[in-house]
Design a protein around this motif. Structure first.
Motif, PDB file in Angstrom:
ATOM      1  N   SER A  67      -0.590   3.059   7.643  1.00  0.00           N
ATOM      2  CA  SER A  67      -0.167   4.250   6.889  1.00  0.00           C
ATOM      3  C   SER A  67       1.316   4.148   6.583  1.00  0.00           C
ATOM      4  O   SER A  67       2.108   3.729   7.436  1.00  0.00           O
ATOM      5  CB  SER A  67      -0.417   5.531   7.681  1.00  0.00           C
ATOM      6  OG  SER A  67      -1.792   5.843   7.748  1.00  0.00           O
ATOM      7  N   ALA A  68       1.706   4.578   5.364  1.00  0.00           N
ATOM      8  CA  ALA A  68       3.094   4.422   4.920  1.00  0.00           C
ATOM      9  C   ALA A  68       3.791   5.745   4.629  1.00  0.00           C
ATOM     10  O   ALA A  68       4.921   5.752   4.155  1.00  0.00           O
ATOM     11  CB  ALA A  68       3.134   3.546   3.666  1.00  0.00           C
ATOM     12  N   GLY A  69       3.132   6.891   4.901  1.00  0.00           N
ATOM     13  CA  GLY A  69       3.771   8.174   4.634  1.00  0.00           C
ATOM     14  C   GLY A  69       3.531   8.662   3.219  1.00  0.00           C
ATOM     15  O   GLY A  69       2.900   8.004   2.404  1.00  0.00           O
ATOM     16  N   PHE A 105       0.806  -1.223   0.000  1.00  0.00           N
ATOM     17  CA  PHE A 105       0.000   0.000   0.000  1.00  0.00           C
ATOM     18  C   PHE A 105       0.842   1.277   0.000  1.00  0.00           C
ATOM     19  O   PHE A 105       1.966   1.307   0.508  1.00  0.00           O
ATOM     20  CB  PHE A 105      -0.959   0.019   1.195  1.00  0.00           C
ATOM     21  CG  PHE A 105      -0.287  -0.103   2.549  1.00  0.00           C
ATOM     22  CD1 PHE A 105       0.064   1.029   3.269  1.00  0.00           C
ATOM     23  CD2 PHE A 105      -0.014  -1.345   3.091  1.00  0.00           C
ATOM     24  CE1 PHE A 105       0.670   0.919   4.521  1.00  0.00           C
ATOM     25  CE2 PHE A 105       0.589  -1.470   4.342  1.00  0.00           C
ATOM     26  CZ  PHE A 105       0.936  -0.327   5.054  1.00  0.00           C
ATOM     27  N   THR A 106       0.253   2.311  -0.601  1.00  0.00           N
ATOM     28  CA  THR A 106       0.813   3.661  -0.619  1.00  0.00           C
ATOM     29  C   THR A 106      -0.343   4.650  -0.456  1.00  0.00           C
ATOM     30  O   THR A 106      -1.508   4.271  -0.499  1.00  0.00           O
ATOM     31  CB  THR A 106       1.525   3.963  -1.953  1.00  0.00           C
ATOM     32  OG1 THR A 106       0.599   3.755  -3.031  1.00  0.00           O
ATOM     33  CG2 THR A 106       2.742   3.082  -2.149  1.00  0.00           C
ATOM     34  N   HIS A 107       0.007   5.913  -0.318  1.00  0.00           N
ATOM     35  CA  HIS A 107      -0.988   6.993  -0.294  1.00  0.00           C
ATOM     36  C   HIS A 107      -0.249   8.326  -0.342  1.00  0.00           C
ATOM     37  O   HIS A 107       0.959   8.389  -0.087  1.00  0.00           O
ATOM     38  CB  HIS A 107      -1.871   6.932   0.960  1.00  0.00           C
ATOM     39  CG  HIS A 107      -1.103   6.845   2.242  1.00  0.00           C
ATOM     40  ND1 HIS A 107      -0.654   7.944   2.925  1.00  0.00           N
ATOM     41  CD2 HIS A 107      -0.685   5.770   2.964  1.00  0.00           C
ATOM     42  CE1 HIS A 107       0.002   7.558   4.013  1.00  0.00           C
ATOM     43  NE2 HIS A 107       0.005   6.242   4.067  1.00  0.00           N
ATOM     44  N   LEU A 150      -9.928   1.933   1.354  1.00  0.00           N
ATOM     45  CA  LEU A 150      -8.940   2.917   0.926  1.00  0.00           C
ATOM     46  C   LEU A 150      -9.481   4.256   1.417  1.00  0.00           C
ATOM     47  O   LEU A 150     -10.387   4.834   0.821  1.00  0.00           O
ATOM     48  CB  LEU A 150      -8.784   2.892  -0.592  1.00  0.00           C
ATOM     49  CG  LEU A 150      -8.539   1.513  -1.208  1.00  0.00           C
ATOM     50  CD1 LEU A 150      -8.374   1.618  -2.710  1.00  0.00           C
ATOM     51  CD2 LEU A 150      -7.339   0.841  -0.560  1.00  0.00           C
ATOM     52  N   SER A 151      -8.936   4.717   2.516  1.00  0.00           N
ATOM     53  CA  SER A 151      -9.567   5.797   3.272  1.00  0.00           C
ATOM     54  C   SER A 151      -8.743   7.070   3.199  1.00  0.00           C
ATOM     55  O   SER A 151      -7.630   7.129   3.729  1.00  0.00           O
ATOM     56  CB  SER A 151      -9.727   5.361   4.731  1.00  0.00           C
ATOM     57  OG  SER A 151     -10.248   6.397   5.508  1.00  0.00           O
ATOM     58  N   HIS A 152      -9.290   8.098   2.573  1.00  0.00           N
ATOM     59  CA  HIS A 152      -8.600   9.390   2.574  1.00  0.00           C
ATOM     60  C   HIS A 152      -9.185  10.236   3.692  1.00  0.00           C
ATOM     61  O   HIS A 152      -9.891  11.228   3.470  1.00  0.00           O
ATOM     62  CB  HIS A 152      -8.726  10.088   1.222  1.00  0.00           C
ATOM     63  CG  HIS A 152      -7.631  11.083   1.014  1.00  0.00           C
ATOM     64  ND1 HIS A 152      -6.336  10.713   0.699  1.00  0.00           N
ATOM     65  CD2 HIS A 152      -7.604  12.426   1.138  1.00  0.00           C
ATOM     66  CE1 HIS A 152      -5.579  11.778   0.615  1.00  0.00           C
ATOM     67  NE2 HIS A 152      -6.330  12.839   0.899  1.00  0.00           N
ATOM     68  N   GLY A 156      -4.996   7.289   4.347  1.00  0.00           N
ATOM     69  CA  GLY A 156      -4.328   8.393   3.681  1.00  0.00           C
ATOM     70  C   GLY A 156      -4.754   9.732   4.248  1.00  0.00           C
ATOM     71  O   GLY A 156      -5.476   9.811   5.235  1.00  0.00           O
ATOM     72  N   HIS A 157      -4.265  10.806   3.661  1.00  0.00           N
ATOM     73  CA  HIS A 157      -4.590  12.194   3.946  1.00  0.00           C
ATOM     74  C   HIS A 157      -3.680  12.839   4.983  1.00  0.00           C
ATOM     75  O   HIS A 157      -3.195  13.955   4.764  1.00  0.00           O
ATOM     76  CB  HIS A 157      -6.041  12.374   4.383  1.00  0.00           C
ATOM     77  CG  HIS A 157      -6.393  13.800   4.700  1.00  0.00           C
ATOM     78  ND1 HIS A 157      -6.318  14.805   3.754  1.00  0.00           N
ATOM     79  CD2 HIS A 157      -6.796  14.407   5.852  1.00  0.00           C
ATOM     80  CE1 HIS A 157      -6.665  15.954   4.304  1.00  0.00           C
ATOM     81  NE2 HIS A 157      -6.954  15.740   5.572  1.00  0.00           N
ATOM     82  N   SER A 158      -3.404  12.199   6.100  1.00  0.00           N
ATOM     83  CA  SER A 158      -2.617  12.836   7.152  1.00  0.00           C
ATOM     84  C   SER A 158      -1.119  12.654   6.965  1.00  0.00           C
ATOM     85  O   SER A 158      -0.336  13.148   7.777  1.00  0.00           O
ATOM     86  CB  SER A 158      -3.044  12.314   8.533  1.00  0.00           C
ATOM     87  OG  SER A 158      -2.926  10.909   8.597  1.00  0.00           O
TER      88      SER A 158
END
Length: 637
Positions: free
Chosen positions: A277-279, A33-35, A228-230, A258-260
């Protein structure tokens, strides 16, 4: 015959020993995963442990993905939004749709929309979706589960683009390793607030998640639900939207958060829900492995893998596509400003504060003042004999990257101020010129002092002002002294006098939020030179001598090139930007005198309310005591 059979069996066992077959069961699943990758296709230099590393970039990301897929070809690969907006590649967002095309080439199973996908407004997203579909036969699946279309003409084209692209507006079923996975894509509450020009409606993410989970339960043979949460996480659990989501909808197995821009080295686990979360900026690839544990899933392993040059080589198979995008950026955007993609603008002798650390605490930040001073310098080039700029404002929230020691190129300068676009439809917020009263300048200082602790994006770096504040004082009364400060000279601010202020367009548009964030106690209203309220800030965009909008990032490139050159002919950032100068004098004096001296109208009002409440409490207690005494006296008479 028996001997031959034994030989054959032995041969098979030897082959299996060297080529183990991974059993396809419904018991194990790997997720990559990424974001928040923000168009960061190229590697960059990072500072870690006092050492500089080359890291990130989509070629290195592809190498990491391929390595994980060698271990488990059936791994699920997903992204949680904000895939665009952050580098020069965003300038071809609508004409080439670069990130959706790259996610497709990298083999992503799905992504979702983040707030920055709407930065180019309805038309920009419409064109980007149609462009991706035109270039790719089967573009990466895009899930927008709580995005709804109002019945207006403005969003008709976007709705058609959703249908043309095949955007999933509820949930997507996908099979991996014989496991039926239901994928949901959500836009969170805070992310929604950052999309004022989206023109679509984002339904409450928790309510929609509950609705969709019920649909999945009623209609699908599913094994796992992945969101998949923004929406993001937060240090304060009450503001940590993905934690609230996990508590409210316990049926969710995994939330890719994601988002933060958070890096969760260890996942947050609530009940049976894993939050990961992966940054940001394609810095890392997140990996996890889960196994069946009764009716739910158990996390067996979890790792955030840094995409550094030491860990991964580049996979150059996508290099031709990257070069195609770079050429398009040059011809469609950079040629307008007489700049080239990798042109060296200046040299930095030191590292500025990393972007992920900016705004964490209320402070004077040299990078913020470098950017604000660049506004003044660039306007001075256009208006050599014009009216001076009194104050230039840069909020922390619009600084998207930092500067590290070494050469600073065009693409580096753009990343620092990459947000938005102007009335011309081109990337980059333009600068605007407005007027504020002296009283409102003091309010701006108070916004910085009082609202920043509540919302870090409100921290302001204001070239041309100097002020003192005490963090121990009453909210909205923390600032104790304010003055204009230019070229080492202090000047008293007159409340009813107008002062010329420059900022980017977004900052001007967000001034209205000051009143909301201060519960109506503070307000700042942009005015024209005559003091009339400005109705349309786009009418006050500054244009250069060629009629182009003066973009804030262009102002930075011009200022960087203005510094004194070294022996090689490269401009070197002035030493004054590597330290602080007392523009913000911050104290934390808790003495009663310092806490309560020189109260303003707001604090007097708050003190009055407190005293009134104390008086009411005192009178109630006094009444109760009298009542009790009266009853006792009756008992003894």
């Amino acid at each position: 015959m028996k001997k031959h059979i034994n030989i054959i069996l032995s041969f098979i066992l030897i082959v299996l020993a060297f080529n183990p077959i991974q059993a396809s069961t419904k018991d194990e699943l790997s997720i990559l995963f990424t974001h928040d990758m923000h168009d960061n296709f190229d590697e960059f230099t990072s500072l870690e442990g006092g050492k500089r590393h080359k890291r990130g970039g989509f070629e290195r990301l592809l190498s990491a993905i391929n390595k994980e897929k060698e271990r488990d070809p059936e791994a699920l690969l997903v992204d949680a939004g904000d895939y665009s907006m952050g580098t020069l590649y965003q300038t071809i967002y609508d004409s080439h749709s670069p990130t959706l095309r790259l996610l497709t080439r990298l083999g992503y199973d799905a992504t979702t929309l983040g707030n920055h996908e709407f930065d180019f407004r309805t038309k920009g997203l419409t064109d980007a979706l149609n462009t991706a579909k035109r270039y790719e036969d089967n573009p990466v699946p895009l899930i927008a589960s709580n995005t709804k279309f109002p019945d207006t003409e403005n969003v008709k084209d976007l709705k058609d683009a959703f249908e043309n692209y095949g955007v999933v507006e509820d949930y997507l079923m996908i099979e991996k390793n014989n496991i039926n996975i239901a994928l949901i894509g959500l836009m969170g509450k805070e992310a929604d607030s950052y999309t004022p020009t989206a023109e679509v409606v984002f339904e409450n993410y928790i309510d929609e998640a509950k609705r969709i989970v019920k649909n999945i339960k009623d209609n699908e043979d599913y094994d796992m639900i992945v969101v998949l949460s923004h929406t993001g996480t937060h240090d304060n659990p009450k503001q940590s939207e993905d934690e609230l989501l996990a508590k409210a909808v316990p049926e969710l197995d995994v939330i890719i958060s994601g988002h933060s821009h958070t890096v969760l080295e260890e996942p947050i686990i609530i009940g049976s829900t894993v939050i990961a979360s992966a940054g940001d900026k394609a810095n890392n690839l997140g990996t996890m492995k889960l196994s069946k544990d009764g009716s739910r899933w158990k996390l067996d392993s979890y790792e955030i893998k840094a995409l550094t040059e030491d860990a991964y080589d580049k996979d150059t198979s996508i290099a031709p596509l990257l070069e195609e995008f770079k050429a398009a950026v040059q011809s469609e955007y950079l040629d307008t400003y007489g700049l080239t993609f990798d042109q060296v603008l200046a040299y930095s002798q030191k590292d500025f504060t990393p972007s992920n650390d900016l705004g964490d605490v209320l402070s004077e930040e040299p990078l913020g003042y470098l950017i604000a001073d660049a506004y003044k310098y660039a306007i001075g080039l256009i208006e050599a004999d014009g009216e001076k700029v009194d104050v230039a404002v840069t909020p922390y929230g619009v600084i998207r990257d930092s500067i590290t020691q070494g050469d600073i190129t065009t693409k580096d300068a753009f990343k620092v101020s990459s947000l938005g676009f102007g009335k011309d439809g081109k990337s980059g917020y333009p600068l605007i010129s407005v007027y504020l009263s002296g009283k409102e300048l003091k309010v701006a200082a108070e916004v910085d002092a009082s609202i920043q602790p509540l919302q870090d994006v409100a921290q302001l770096y204001m070239s041309g002002m100097k002020y003192s504040l005490n963090t121990k004082r009453m909210i909205f009364n923390k600032v104790t002294d304010v003055s204009l400060y230019n070229n080492g000279v202090e000047e008293e601010i007159v409340d009813d006098q107008l002062y010329r202020v420059v900022a980017n367009l977004y900052t001007g548009q967000m001034l209205g939020l000051i009143e909301d964030q201060s519960f109506g106690l503070l307000s700042v209203t942009p005015k024209d030179q005559k003091g009339n309220k400005i109705e349309n800030l786009e009418d006050h965009i500054i244009l250069d001598n060629h009629g182009n909008e003066l973009k804030e990032w262009v102002a930075l490139t011009q200022y960087l090139q203005s510094f004194e050159k070294d022996e090689s002919g490269t401009p070197v950032i002035d030493d004054k930007y590597y330290t602080t100068h007392g523009y913000k004098e911050i104290t934390s004096n808790g003495s009663l005198i310092e806490r309560f001296k020189n109260p303003n109208k707001i604090s007097l009002m708050i003190y009055g309310i407190i005293l009134l409440l104390l008086l009411i409490i005192f009178l109630i207690i006094r009444f109760i005591i009298k009542f009790i005494k009266k009853r006792r006296n009756k008992q003894y008479t």
